[in-house]
Scaffold this motif. Structure first.
Motif, PDB file in Angstrom:
ATOM      1  N   THR A 187     -22.129  12.796  -2.756  1.00 43.75           N
ATOM      2  CA  THR A 187     -21.056  12.202  -3.553  1.00 43.75           C
ATOM      3  C   THR A 187     -20.758  13.065  -4.758  1.00 43.75           C
ATOM      4  N   THR A 205       0.788  -1.220   0.000  1.00 42.05           N
ATOM      5  CA  THR A 205       0.000   0.000   0.000  1.00 42.05           C
ATOM      6  C   THR A 205       0.826   1.278   0.000  1.00 42.05           C
ATOM      7  N   THR A 245      -5.826  11.680   0.227  1.00 41.95           N
ATOM      8  CA  THR A 245      -6.926  10.722   0.293  1.00 41.95           C
ATOM      9  C   THR A 245      -6.390   9.315   0.074  1.00 41.95           C
ATOM     10  N   ALA A 246      -7.194   8.329   0.421  1.00 43.57           N
ATOM     11  CA  ALA A 246      -6.798   6.933   0.238  1.00 43.57           C
ATOM     12  C   ALA A 246      -8.047   6.114  -0.060  1.00 43.57           C
ATOM     13  N   GLU A 247      -7.852   4.977  -0.684  1.00 46.37           N
ATOM     14  CA  GLU A 247      -8.933   4.025  -0.895  1.00 46.37           C
ATOM     15  C   GLU A 247      -8.639   2.815  -0.035  1.00 46.37           C
ATOM     16  N   PHE A 248      -9.626   2.382   0.731  1.00 46.72           N
ATOM     17  CA  PHE A 248      -9.439   1.264   1.649  1.00 46.72           C
ATOM     18  C   PHE A 248     -10.127   0.022   1.103  1.00 46.72           C
ATOM     19  N   ARG A 249      -9.422  -1.099   1.134  1.00 47.31           N
ATOM     20  CA  ARG A 249      -9.998  -2.395   0.785  1.00 47.31           C
ATOM     21  C   ARG A 249      -9.672  -3.351   1.921  1.00 47.31           C
TER      22      ARG A 249
END
Length: 176
Positions: free
Chosen positions: A166, A69, A112-116
């Motif tokens: 959104t 990540t 910002t980040a995208e979480f999975r």
């Protein structure tokens, strides 16, 4: 139990390196820098002050997630146990501060980040036909183990996104 738990906010200054030990355990190591800032009254501007350089080690699944990540230069928040790593050289005893991380996260104050979620293996049915949940139980030293959660295994998002908030619109309520 005299652990020295710290939270350090800074930037990754070396690429995270993943290693597998002969025991089979995985560890990811990186170095980070945390520079304090102060207001200089003479110049009426903020200036860099002192910098803390610290090595970070991330074991197990955390280490794998970090190596997949994060990259050199990323702003991060690291929480874990601070200790002194010592070794002997021809010039004498050497030491440096090190953090055994329990938590590592991108600093969302700076981006910002995208979480999975990490995929977990399905629980296997035991001899009674009931799924064996022991593999899904948190480790005994997990400080969050007894905290309630609204997460349900296998479900999607915890909360549906409000379509009015959104896209390009800010998710900040307006005062009237």
């Amino acid at each position: 139990m005299n652990e020295c738990l710290v939270t350090v906010v800074g930037n990754i200054v070396t690429p995270p390196q993943r290693s597998r030990l002969p025991s089979g355990d995985g560890v990811t190591n990186f170095r980070m820098a945390s520079t304090s800032r102060r207001f200089d009254r003479e110049t009426q501007a903020w200036t860099d002050n002192r910098t803390l350089w610290v090595d970070v080690e991330c074991w197990g699944e955390l280490g794998g997630n970090v190596s997949h990540t994060l990259s050199k230069g990323d702003p991060v928040v690291v929480r874990g146990e601070l200790y002194t790593h010592s070794w002997d050289t021809e010039q004498g005893r050497r030491s440096r501060p090190q953090i055994r991380a329990a938590h590592v996260a991108p600093d969302l104050a700076r981006g910002t980040a995208e979480f999975r979620r990490t995929a977990r293996p399905a629980a296997q049915a035991g001899p009674t036909g009931v799924p064996d949940d022991t593999a899904a139980e948190p480790p005994a030293d997990d400080p969050w183990a007894d905290r309630p959660t609204d997460y349900i295994e296998g479900e999607g998002a915890l909360h549906e996104a409000d379509s009015d908030l959104t896209g390009d619109r800010a998710a900040v309520p307006t005062l009237t």
